[in-house]
Design a protein around this motif. Structure first.
Motif, short mmCIF file in Angstrom:
data_model
loop_
_atom_site.label_atom_id
_atom_site.label_comp_id
_atom_site.label_asym_id
_atom_site.label_seq_id
_atom_site.Cartn_x
_atom_site.Cartn_y
_atom_site.Cartn_z
N ARG A 13 -4.81 -8.99 -5.27
CA ARG A 13 -3.84 -8.06 -4.67
C ARG A 13 -3.96 -8.10 -3.15
NH1 ARG A 13 -6.09 -3.12 -7.91
NH2 ARG A 13 -7.93 -4.22 -7.17
N THR A 30 -2.63 -6.14 -1.19
CA THR A 30 -2.81 -4.76 -0.73
C THR A 30 -4.28 -4.39 -0.63
OG1 THR A 30 -2.57 -3.98 -3.02
CG2 THR A 30 -0.59 -3.93 -1.62
N HIS A 31 -5.14 -5.13 -1.34
CA HIS A 31 -6.59 -4.88 -1.31
C HIS A 31 -7.33 -5.99 -0.58
CE1 HIS A 31 -6.23 -2.20 -5.13
NE2 HIS A 31 -5.76 -1.63 -4.05
N ARG A 83 -6.49 -6.76 3.03
CA ARG A 83 -5.93 -6.72 4.38
C ARG A 83 -6.98 -6.98 5.45
NH1 ARG A 83 -0.83 -3.28 4.41
NH2 ARG A 83 -1.23 -3.24 6.63
N ASP A 110 -12.39 -6.09 2.74
CA ASP A 110 -11.61 -5.84 1.52
C ASP A 110 -11.35 -7.13 0.76
OD1 ASP A 110 -11.56 -3.15 2.16
OD2 ASP A 110 -9.53 -3.22 3.02
N GLU A 169 -12.22 -7.74 -3.12
CA GLU A 169 -11.12 -8.02 -4.06
C GLU A 169 -11.30 -9.36 -4.76
OE1 GLU A 169 -7.28 -7.69 -6.03
OE2 GLU A 169 -8.80 -6.29 -5.34
#
Length: 135
Positions: A25, A27-28, A30, A34, A38
């Protein structure tokens, strides 16, 4: 970097990701912190993963398809957000690592506009992106 990266391409809306694909993802992912968390969780990195680029590269070499038949396919959802909050050099490091590994295929899943934005960031990081869909 390889101008014709065989491991990277957009995922067309008309194409389904393989059932065996692992999902990442954007979004996880960035930031590098993270991203390490992820990708580690999604790809099952070992406990000794040191959350740095060298350890990431080493762990990536161990990733295989769920049936262990060979390379894995990753689907990067919200792809344009990948390392968006980092200096472009961090995206360049990731792309260098992916380009130099045999992990498999990275499919970019996002809107045409957002993939164009990612392509611009890839170019700024010194990487020639794959052809992106028209907006």
């Amino acid at each position: 970097m390889n101008a014709t990266a065989h491991w990277l391409r957009p995922l067309p809306a008309s194409e389904a990701a393989p059932a065996s694909a692992k999902e990442i993802r954007g979004t996880h992912a960035r930031t590098t912190v993270d991203l390490f968390a992820e990708w580690s969780a999604a790809l099952g990195f070992p406990d000794w993963f040191g959350h740095n680029w060298d350890a990431f590269e080493e762990c990536l070499r161990t990733v295989t398809a769920p049936d262990e038949s060979g390379p894995v396919t990753l689907v990067l959802r919200n792809a344009a957000l990948l390392l968006e909050d980092e200096d472009p050099r961090q995206l360049g490091i990731l792309l260098d690592i992916l380009d130099g590994s045999d992990f498999g295929l990275l499919l970019l899943d996002d809107s045409a506009d957002d993939l164009s934005q990612l392509a611009r960031r890839m170019t700024a990081a010194g990487f020639t992106p794959p052809p992106m869909p028209e907006a």
